[in-house]
Design an enzyme around this catalytic site. Structure first.
Site, PDB file in Angstrom:
ATOM      1  N   ASP A   1     -23.562  47.775 -25.322  1.00 19.86           N
ATOM      2  CA  ASP A   1     -22.670  48.932 -25.202  1.00 19.86           C
ATOM      3  C   ASP A   1     -23.443  50.229 -24.981  1.00 19.86           C
ATOM      4  O   ASP A   1     -22.916  51.185 -24.415  1.00 19.86           O
ATOM      5  CB  ASP A   1     -21.833  49.092 -26.485  1.00 19.86           C
ATOM      6  CG  ASP A   1     -20.977  47.871 -26.766  1.00 19.86           C
ATOM      7  OD1 ASP A   1     -20.979  46.948 -25.930  1.00 19.86           O
ATOM      8  OD2 ASP A   1     -20.309  47.844 -27.814  1.00 19.86           O
TER       9      ASP A   1
ATOM     10  N   ASP B   1     -19.843  54.258 -21.693  1.00 20.38           N
ATOM     11  CA  ASP B   1     -20.554  53.243 -22.471  1.00 20.38           C
ATOM     12  C   ASP B   1     -21.255  52.344 -21.451  1.00 20.38           C
ATOM     13  O   ASP B   1     -20.697  52.052 -20.383  1.00 20.38           O
ATOM     14  CB  ASP B   1     -19.580  52.388 -23.287  1.00 20.38           C
ATOM     15  CG  ASP B   1     -19.134  53.053 -24.589  1.00 20.38           C
ATOM     16  OD1 ASP B   1     -19.463  54.236 -24.818  1.00 20.38           O
ATOM     17  OD2 ASP B   1     -18.431  52.369 -25.377  1.00 20.38           O
TER      18      ASP B   1
ATOM     19  N   HIS C   1     -15.125  48.191 -21.814  1.00 23.67           N
ATOM     20  CA  HIS C   1     -16.231  47.303 -21.479  1.00 23.67           C
ATOM     21  C   HIS C   1     -15.774  46.214 -20.505  1.00 23.67           C
ATOM     22  O   HIS C   1     -14.804  45.502 -20.757  1.00 23.67           O
ATOM     23  CB  HIS C   1     -16.881  46.710 -22.729  1.00 23.67           C
ATOM     24  CG  HIS C   1     -17.300  47.798 -23.691  1.00 23.67           C
ATOM     25  ND1 HIS C   1     -17.572  47.580 -25.008  1.00 23.67           N
ATOM     26  CD2 HIS C   1     -17.479  49.141 -23.496  1.00 23.67           C
ATOM     27  CE1 HIS C   1     -17.902  48.729 -25.596  1.00 23.67           C
ATOM     28  NE2 HIS C   1     -17.845  49.691 -24.693  1.00 23.67           N
TER      29      HIS C   1
ATOM     30  N   ASP D   1     -17.144  43.425 -19.581  1.00 23.14           N
ATOM     31  CA  ASP D   1     -17.653  42.065 -19.690  1.00 23.14           C
ATOM     32  C   ASP D   1     -16.723  41.059 -20.373  1.00 23.14           C
ATOM     33  O   ASP D   1     -17.151  39.952 -20.736  1.00 23.14           O
ATOM     34  CB  ASP D   1     -19.063  42.045 -20.308  1.00 23.14           C
ATOM     35  CG  ASP D   1     -19.172  42.812 -21.610  1.00 23.14           C
ATOM     36  OD1 ASP D   1     -18.149  43.369 -22.071  1.00 23.14           O
ATOM     37  OD2 ASP D   1     -20.277  42.864 -22.188  1.00 23.14           O
TER      38      ASP D   1
ATOM     39  N   CYS E   1     -22.102  41.009 -25.106  1.00 25.68           N
ATOM     40  CA  CYS E   1     -22.116  42.291 -25.840  1.00 25.68           C
ATOM     41  C   CYS E   1     -23.327  42.398 -26.778  1.00 25.68           C
ATOM     42  O   CYS E   1     -23.891  43.468 -26.944  1.00 25.68           O
ATOM     43  CB  CYS E   1     -20.869  42.432 -26.705  1.00 25.68           C
ATOM     44  SG  CYS E   1     -19.322  42.321 -25.822  1.00 25.68           S
TER      45      CYS E   1
HETATM   46  O1  DAV Z   1     -11.272  42.556 -23.866  1.00 19.24           O
HETATM   47  O2  DAV Z   1     -11.326  43.261 -25.850  1.00 19.24           O
HETATM   48  C1  DAV Z   1     -14.016  43.821 -25.660  1.00 19.24           C
HETATM   49  C2  DAV Z   1     -15.405  44.286 -25.343  1.00 19.24           C
HETATM   50  C3  DAV Z   1     -16.214  44.446 -26.559  1.00 19.24           C
HETATM   51  N1  DAV Z   1     -17.477  45.087 -26.317  1.00 19.24           N
HETATM   52  C4  DAV Z   1     -11.813  43.176 -24.747  1.00 19.24           C
HETATM   53  C5  DAV Z   1     -13.125  43.848 -24.482  1.00 19.24           C
END
Ligand code: DAV
Length: 400
Positions: free
Chosen positions: A120, A206, A257, A259, A365
């Site tokens: 992140d 981020d 995010h 990913d 992550c």
């Molecule tokens: O789809 O909840 C979470 C990403 C966490 N770094 C999601 C993304």
């Protein structure tokens, strides 16, 4: 195409990662020690998973329970062991006191978070390590547990470039707090506005909203990355020969995010999220350049079945870590995904990781790749686009 120095010089480099799939040689894996619950703040409102519980109880505050942290550490250590068995060098962040409250001239927050998710905060763009601005107050100083490593890389690799993006104020005016109150219908109505809890006044991103595809970097507009943030990345990276593209996933009403939404696995292959298709028109670049989208199967847990304090969605199921264009580490329970990847010719390495979920993410992550074998390549050869201010003698993308 400018020539790059020979293989020999490449071998002396420590920091060198141009995409999400090349053969992995060195990586940082997060650590759960001294993790705190994320506090409620203008950029985030943590909530309990179980809606019934949420009526009666508020989200916990303070230090996470030791046995919970230990369980997460066991799984993180399991990842370390697996990576080491593949001859990958694994580094860990430094200890940090996340219980210290943060007070700057412009904001105050009761505690920090943890060092489980370097993805992140930190990103490697070729020979550059960049520290993201971050978007939440509790994560303002989250680069600190990684600084010792960054210094080491900087001292030992003369080609390594180190940058930190400008720190935003994180004052109240940087956020749009009413975002949290919008009813679902309102969110659907606004889904093509791409306006979330951040205003567009400051540069904010981020690192985990970026995905690296060689010369091409895709950045998602989200609750954690705004348009000036993407513009800053463009101006920062394009003079070095990268091309920066903004991407959108309108059906993700709480994007944060990239990913768990759009995950490249190998040249020409992206794992996509069936509930979060890419905005109409944005797929064209991929199709024109012969990329294939593979839809991820439905995760084995519903959102309600995710761990009580986990703030991520069930789509952590697709938050996989590639250790080569053929080898992917996946969460142990996600059998339908294992089967799909197997069918597409990938070797799958399943490991348990669900105890890490409430610390901010899953396998992608919780890592930050430092070195992958390989150089900058153009995986979108049919793209007719000149990067901003790129000149023929300033294209370090090709390692001048
Ligand atoms: O789809 O909840 C979470 C990403 C966490 N770094 C999601 C993304």
């Amino acid at each position: 195409m400018p020539s790059y120095k020979g293989v020999e010089e490449m071998q002396t480099r420590i920091v060198n990662a141009w995409n999400e799939w090349d053969e992995l040689e060195e990586i940082v894996v997060g650590i759960a020690d001294d993790a705190y619950f994320e506090p409620t703040e203008p950029g985030g409102r943590p909530a309990l998973r179980d809606k019934n519980m949420a009526v009666r109880e508020t989200f916990p505050r303070g230090l996470k329970k030791q046995e919970v942290t230990e369980k997460a550490n066991e799984e993180l250590n399991g990842l370390v062991a697996l990576l080491e068995s593949h001859c990958v060098t694994v580094r860990r962040p430094e200890k940090h006191n996340f219980g210290v409250s943060v007070k700057t001239p412009l904001f105050e927050v009761e505690n920090q978070y943890c060092a489980v998710c370097p993805r992140d905060v930190m990103i490697t763009f070729g020979n550059e390590i960049l520290e993201a601005t971050m978007s939440r107050r509790a994560r303002f100083f989250e680069y600190l547990p990684y600084r010792k490593l960054v210094y080491e890389y900087w001292h030992n690799d003369p080609h390594m470039i180190w940058n930190a993006a400008p720190k935003p104020t994180m004052q109240d005016a940087m956020y749009r707090e009413e975002f949290w109150e919008w009813p679902l219908e309102e969110r659907f109505k606004r889904m093509h506005d791409f306006e979330f809890c951040l205003t567009q006044d400051e540069v904010i991103f981020d690192a985990a909203d970026c995905s690296r595809f060689g010369c091409d970097i895709f950045v998602q507009e989200s609750m954690t990355t705004n348009r000036p943030g993407i513009r800053w990345l463009k101006r920062h990276l394009e003079p070095r020969g990268f091309r920066v593209h903004d991407v959108h996933f309108p059906l993700d009403l709480f994007p944060s995010h990239i990913d768990c939404t759009f995950v490249p696995l190998a040249p020409g292959v992206v794992l996509t999220n069936p509930e979060r298709p890419i905005k109409e028109g944005e797929e064209k670049l991929f199709m024109d350049n012969d990329w294939q989208f593979i839809e991820a199967p439905h995760p084995t847990s519903s959102n309600d079945e995710m761990p009580m304090f986990c703030q991520s969605s069930k789509w952590l199921a697709m938050n996989v870590l590639s250790i080569s264009p053929k080898k992917v580490i996946c969460e142990a329970q996600e059998h339908p995904l294992h089967e799909l990847l197997d069918k597409h010719g990938f070797e799958v390495y399943p490991i348990p990781f669900r105890n890490v979920f409430e610390f901010g993410g899953s396998l992608h992550c919780a890592t930050w790749d430092i070195r992958r074998r390989g150089t900058c390549e153009d995986y979108f050869p049919k793209l007719n686009y000149t990067p901003l201010a790129a000149t023929t003698n300033d294209v370090s993308c090709f390692i001048m």
